[in-house]
Design an enzyme around this catalytic site. Structure first.
Site, mmCIF file in Angstrom:
data_model
loop_
_atom_site.group_PDB
_atom_site.id
_atom_site.type_symbol
_atom_site.label_atom_id
_atom_site.label_comp_id
_atom_site.label_asym_id
_atom_site.label_seq_id
_atom_site.Cartn_x
_atom_site.Cartn_y
_atom_site.Cartn_z
ATOM 1 N N TYR A 101 -83.097 -64.314 -40.172
ATOM 2 C CA TYR A 101 -82.268 -65.374 -40.726
ATOM 3 C C TYR A 101 -80.811 -65.226 -40.282
ATOM 4 O O TYR A 101 -80.192 -66.179 -39.791
ATOM 5 C CB TYR A 101 -82.355 -65.368 -42.250
ATOM 6 C CG TYR A 101 -81.472 -66.381 -42.936
ATOM 7 C CD1 TYR A 101 -81.844 -67.715 -43.035
ATOM 8 C CD2 TYR A 101 -80.250 -65.997 -43.495
ATOM 9 C CE1 TYR A 101 -81.028 -68.646 -43.654
ATOM 10 C CE2 TYR A 101 -79.429 -66.923 -44.111
ATOM 11 C CZ TYR A 101 -79.820 -68.235 -44.199
ATOM 12 O OH TYR A 101 -79.009 -69.157 -44.818
ATOM 13 N N LYS A 128 -78.507 -67.605 -37.731
ATOM 14 C CA LYS A 128 -77.263 -68.229 -38.172
ATOM 15 C C LYS A 128 -76.081 -67.769 -37.312
ATOM 16 O O LYS A 128 -75.144 -68.543 -37.066
ATOM 17 C CB LYS A 128 -77.001 -67.911 -39.646
ATOM 18 C CG LYS A 128 -78.016 -68.537 -40.608
ATOM 19 C CD LYS A 128 -77.997 -70.056 -40.523
ATOM 20 C CE LYS A 128 -78.934 -70.687 -41.550
ATOM 21 N NZ LYS A 128 -78.891 -72.171 -41.514
#
Length: 379
Positions: free
Chosen positions: A255, A259
């Site tokens: 994740y 990002k």
């Protein structure tokens, strides 16, 4: 004499009002908090920004001192004038800095804009879509979750069932949007998923799916919708990343890495648009929020509510709407610590280690019981 029917006469048929269903915002099981829960460093900083650090208020203090016949040579008068001049200079510097970095704002008329939002059924994307829908804007949502025609009509939003990780589905949805609403001029890349797992426990398929949804989909939507903006010579692109893209975190490797890639993608996009004369009126907005009160990280406790409060989707949506409708480019980082998170990377490594231990960022996911759960903002 013939009696005329009055306004209240039962013989006159009144138009039937349309019933609109209202759904209260989800609280994800969070109880009401005491008043001091909302007393945070962000509240203090905002209050200071409108008072002590505001140039206008600073000069009002000077006028108040003069109204009391305070001599110009008095120490308090000199301090007040010096402070007011300093606040004014900082304000002017910030205005010129933003103008140099982002250029002049473009004119926004919602009636002339076509807004595309990925992951716009629930969470932050859903709030943005419904807000624009209530304002009669042209809104198209790309999401894997299907929404009924009646619900879509009530919200004033067009929903297109689409998996944004599949380029062919995005291209097909774009063709429908072009026919139904016209050329897209505002793109809000919001969709994302999270798979909280350690690096060793993550499978290749899980990591690939996270990157396809969180990162590669942005390349797909840019390749699909940006040409229309360039042709129209106007547009706004919103990239929703995360403060964890600057920091990383244990059990969130895929994740946070996806990002972090979005932050680099945003900078590259800005650089390429700056070299295109037809893209002068295309604005870019990078959003790097801290922990949000959505289903994606429900159950995750912040280490300090005073220093690192949980951001509600409404607070973040308000900031995004404000920058979009001003026609500006910019960066939105809330709460306050998210704005200064990049400074962590220039601190001595020992200081970084101490800050990480004190913040609990690397123990938060494991302590919340989220490891192994897949959560999404594109459902």
């Amino acid at each position: 004499m013939i009696a005329q029917p009055s306004c209240a006469s039962p013989t006159m048929s009144s138009p039937k009002l349309k019933e609109v269903s209202v759904r209260l915002p989800k609280d994800y099981g969070r109880p009401d908090e005491p008043w001091h829960h909302y007393f945070t460093i962000d509240l203090i900083w905002t209050t200071l920004g409108y008072t002590v650090f505001h140039p206008f208020v600073s000069w009002v203090v000077c006028l108040c001192l003069r109204a009391q016949y305070t001599p110009y040579g008095a120490p308090e008068m000199r301090i007040a004038v010096a402070w007011a001049m300093a606040m004014s200079m900082i304000g002017i510097f910030n205005i010129f800095s933003d103008r140099i970095a982002f250029g002049r704002p473009r004119e926004i008329d919602l009636a002339e804009e076509v807004i595309v939002i990925t992951g716009g059924v629930d969470g932050l994307g859903g709030l943005l879509a419904e807000t624009y829908g209530m304002r009669n804007a042209n809104v198209a949502v790309l999401d894997t979750k299907k929404v009924g025609d009646e619900e879509a009509e009530d919200k004033g939003v067009l929903y297109y069932e689409c998996d944004i990780s599949d380029p062919k589905q995005v291209e097909a949805a774009a063709a429908e949007i072009l026919e139904d609403l016209g050329p897209p001029t505002i793109l809000i890349n919001n969709a994302g998923i999270s798979r909280p797992k350690s690096i060793l426990d993550s499978t290749a398929e899980e990591v690939e799916q996270t990157f396809r949804t969180n990162t590669l989909s942005h390349f797909t939507t840019l390749r699909t919708f940006l040409p229309h903006m360039i042709k129209e010579r106007r547009g706004t692109i919103v990239t929703v990343a995360s403060v964890l893209g600057h920091l990383g975190a244990a059990n969130l490797a895929s994740y946070t890495a996806s990002k972090a890639a979005l932050i680099a993608l945003h900078q590259s996009l800005r650089a390429e648009l700056a070299q295109n004369p037809d893209a002068e009126e295309i604005k870019t907005i990078l959003v790097t929020p801290g922990q949000m009160g959505t289903e994606m990280f429900a159950g995750l406790k912040t280490p300090s509510n005073f220093l690192a409060p949980v951001v509600t989707p409404a607070e973040l949506a308000k900031d995004i709407l404000r920058v979009i409708e001003r026609g500006e480019s910019g960066e939105i980082a809330v709460p306050l610590y998210a704005k200064y998170a990049p400074v962590m990377n220039v601190l001595p490594v020992g200081v970084q280690a101490i800050v990480r231990r004190l913040s609990g960022v690397d123990k938060a996911i494991a302590g919340s019981g989220l490891v192994g759960k897949t959560t999404s903002e594109k459902k």
